[in-house]
Design a protein around this motif. Structure first.
Motif, short mmCIF file in Angstrom:
data_model
loop_
_atom_site.label_atom_id
_atom_site.label_comp_id
_atom_site.label_asym_id
_atom_site.label_seq_id
_atom_site.Cartn_x
_atom_site.Cartn_y
_atom_site.Cartn_z
N ALA A 207 0.82 -1.21 0.00
CA ALA A 207 0.00 0.00 0.00
C ALA A 207 0.86 1.25 0.00
O ALA A 207 0.55 2.25 -0.68
CB ALA A 207 -0.93 -0.01 1.22
N GLU A 208 1.97 1.23 0.74
CA GLU A 208 2.85 2.40 0.78
C GLU A 208 3.54 2.62 -0.56
O GLU A 208 3.85 3.76 -0.94
CB GLU A 208 3.88 2.26 1.90
N ALA A 209 3.80 1.53 -1.30
CA ALA A 209 4.35 1.68 -2.65
C ALA A 209 3.35 2.40 -3.55
O ALA A 209 3.72 3.24 -4.38
CB ALA A 209 4.71 0.31 -3.23
N MET A 210 2.06 2.09 -3.39
CA MET A 210 1.02 2.79 -4.15
C MET A 210 0.95 4.26 -3.75
O MET A 210 0.83 5.14 -4.60
CB MET A 210 -0.33 2.11 -3.93
N MET A 372 8.81 3.93 -13.59
CA MET A 372 9.43 3.09 -12.57
C MET A 372 8.57 3.01 -11.30
O MET A 372 8.18 1.92 -10.89
CB MET A 372 10.84 3.58 -12.25
N PRO A 373 8.24 4.16 -10.64
CA PRO A 373 7.42 4.04 -9.43
C PRO A 373 6.03 3.49 -9.69
O PRO A 373 5.46 2.81 -8.83
CB PRO A 373 7.38 5.47 -8.89
N LEU A 374 5.46 3.78 -10.87
CA LEU A 374 4.13 3.24 -11.16
C LEU A 374 4.18 1.72 -11.29
O LEU A 374 3.31 1.00 -10.77
CB LEU A 374 3.58 3.87 -12.44
N THR A 375 5.19 1.21 -11.99
CA THR A 375 5.34 -0.25 -12.10
C THR A 375 5.59 -0.87 -10.74
O THR A 375 5.06 -1.94 -10.41
CB THR A 375 6.50 -0.58 -13.05
N TRP A 376 6.41 -0.22 -9.94
CA TRP A 376 6.69 -0.67 -8.57
C TRP A 376 5.38 -0.90 -7.83
O TRP A 376 5.18 -1.94 -7.19
CB TRP A 376 7.57 0.37 -7.89
N SER A 377 4.49 0.08 -7.90
CA SER A 377 3.24 -0.01 -7.14
C SER A 377 2.36 -1.16 -7.62
O SER A 377 1.83 -1.92 -6.81
CB SER A 377 2.47 1.32 -7.27
N VAL A 378 2.21 -1.28 -8.94
CA VAL A 378 1.35 -2.33 -9.48
C VAL A 378 1.89 -3.71 -9.12
O VAL A 378 1.15 -4.59 -8.65
CB VAL A 378 1.21 -2.18 -11.00
N VAL A 379 3.19 -3.92 -9.32
CA VAL A 379 3.79 -5.22 -9.02
C VAL A 379 3.73 -5.52 -7.53
O VAL A 379 3.48 -6.67 -7.13
CB VAL A 379 5.24 -5.26 -9.53
N ALA A 380 3.93 -4.49 -6.71
CA ALA A 380 3.91 -4.70 -5.25
C ALA A 380 2.57 -5.21 -4.77
O ALA A 380 2.50 -6.04 -3.86
CB ALA A 380 4.27 -3.40 -4.53
#
Length: 530
Positions: A207-210, A372-380
């Protein structure tokens, strides 16, 4: 009488036969399991592969405890606690991007162009000071008071910039905001281990990654709009909603009282870290490559000395086994540090390179970088599902490998003038963070003794900040030594620019790949509890 005896014998015989059949059926079920184990053991020697037993298959199945579902995290007290933690993380991410458009205008208007880099360096120094002292500060004044004081410091720094008469006010405001930001995000992280079930912690980090992705996306948009519509000064007020959320949510959330040991203030260790950050920051204003190299080496050496003498001179700041290579917590810190360092090395000059090679508009450049951060959030979010710890550990090891592949591809994309490869690299790097980051944080917290868990939680974001700072220093050093910036800004045809930066790109992203490779090696020591 004979008839009765015969009937009795017949019934006993029938029941005995049924019992024997039942036993044979159970044995038939067991035999494949036993045979599978024996065959699996022999397969190791003959074919080099181990056949899975039913026990292993069961261990691979997802956890199904309803108390660990997303619905449980997003309801009741969990939801309030998640909102409090997210407000702190969101403030950290939003503020990092909200003033990007305002700073050049502020420097030009107030005559601070020569000191422009110090607006970021002082913020970073303050963040390390606040982050390292957050646990002790919270233990002494309490959660609500510590967050309130931090919010007041942040607001004071913003108002100093808002009313700035010269660039010195901006620098002072950024230093105050850095201290407050370090305090807030470290306190937010320290709340996670004691206020969420172990099965929910991976979802909290997801959730924090999102939150990070959304805040990093909204930051430049909101800050840029305030700068264009009103003034660069107004962009320093964009953070006010996050401050109000923290002030309101802190007393409502009522976090569980800490069961960890009270953290003692450690002025020597914190002072060494601050001085190390200050010396490292000098690399950004050094006029020569040798000066930059000396600043980076001296800054890193001071960080190392702070760890070596921690607890030997003054109270201990770092938890037990911090940065040790034989503990889960120590290996976890190394992975966090090295993944942050590698990403920083690769990201510092990425926007400039994209802009100069392809001449894209700023909004397009920002969109590529934000992949990069958007992919991070989705994958997380997908990686936060609860399969077995063994599979989660495998994902942890995959994270640095995805990152390493991203750095190799981005170097090829820049030197071959292929923007598609740069886009793919950002997705790969984001995937690496999404797979590994939550698990590393979760394993590091679980591998810490309960009496040190709050202090460990507060340390995690600070370690990442230190990694980004060291990475920025190394990136500047490589760029100066290879003439990267001069080559990017040279007025040469586009066809000739990409080949001219081949060697600088090789050094820059090769260094980032080495960091990711070392992180991969340390990731084998990061294991979730069974």
């Amino acid at each position: 009488m004979d008839t009765v005896e015969e009937n009795l014998r017949q019934r006993i015989s029938e029941r005995g036969g049924k019992f024997a059949e039942r036993c044979e059926g159970e044995n038939a079920v067991r035999e494949p399991e036993e045979t599978g184990m024996e065959e699996g053991a022999s397969a190791v020697g003959s074919n080099g592969a181990t056949l899975k037993t039913k026990a292993q298959a069961a261990a691979d199945r997802p956890q199904t405890d309803p108390a660990d579902d997303w619905s449980a995290l997003l309801s009741g007290r969990n939801a309030v606690m998640l909102a409090l933690v997210s407000a702190g993380v969101g403030l950290h991410a939003f503020n990092s991007f909200a003033i990007v458009a305002a700073m050049p205008l502020a420097a030009a208007e107030l005559g601070g162009t020569a000191f422009f880099s110090w607006a970021y360096s002082l913020y970073f120094i303050g963040s390390i000071a606040g982050g390292t002292g957050a646990a002790a500060f919270r233990d002494r004044v309490g959660l609500s008071t510590s967050l309130l004081v931090s919010c007041l410091l942040f607001a004071l720094g913003g108002f100093a910039a808002l009313a700035a008469q010269n660039f010195g006010f901006i620098l002072a405001g950024r230093l105050l905001q850095g201290v407050a930001d370090g305090l807030i995000v470290a306190i937010a992280y320290s709340l996670i281990p004691g206020n969420f079930r172990p099965g929910l912690i991976s979802k909290v980090f997801a959730a924090e990654a999102m939150v990070w992705a959304v805040a990093s996306l909204l930051g430049p948009i909101v800050g840029g709009w305030l700068t264009e519509a009103f003034s660069w000064r107004m962009s320093f007020l964009a953070i006010v909603p996050f401050l109000l959320l923290l002030v309101v949510l802190a007393p409502i959330a009522k976090p569980a009282p800490s069961t960890a040991d009270r953290v003692a203030a450690a002025p020597f260790a914190i002072g060494m870290l601050i001085v190390g950050a200050l010396v490292l920051s000098l690399s950004s204003v050094a006029s020569s490559g040798w000066g930059q190299a000396l600043a980076v080496i001296a800054g890193v050496a001071l960080f190392v000395l702070a760890m070596v003498f921690d607890g030997r001179i003054g109270p201990k700041l770092l938890p037990t086994q911090a940065f040790g290579s034989r503990s889960v917590f120590g290996c976890g810190l190394w992975v966090l540090l090295l993944m942050s360092l590698s990403h920083s090395v690769g990201a510092v000059y990425l926007a400039l390179a994209i802009s100069e090679i392809w001449h894209y508009r700023p909004i397009t450049v920002g969109a590529v970088v934000l992949l990069m951060p958007l992919t991070w959030s989705v994958v997380a979010v997908f990686a936060s599902r609860n399969p077995s710890p063994r599979l989660q550990d495998a994902r942890t090891r995959m994270g640095p490998l995805f990152q390493l592949a991203g750095f190799i591809i981005i170097a090829i994309g820049l030197t071959s003038h292929m923007i598609a490869l740069v886009i793919v690299s950002q997705i790969l790097i984001g995937t690496g963070f999404g797979l590994a980051w939550a698990n590393v944080n979760r394993a590091a917290l679980a591998g810490t003794p309960a009496q040190e868990r709050d202090r460990a939680g507060a340390l995690l974001p600070t370690v990442s900040t230190v990694g980004y700072a060291i990475g920025a220093g190394l990136a500047g050093l490589v760029a100066t030594a290879t003439g990267l910036v001069a080559k990017l800004e040279a007025s040469v045809p586009d066809a000739a620019l990409a080949p001219s930066i081949a060697l600088p790109s090789l050094w820059l992203y090769g260094l980032a790949a080495v960091g990711a490779g070392i992180a991969f090696l340390f990731s084998f020591g990061v294991k979730l509890p069974r």
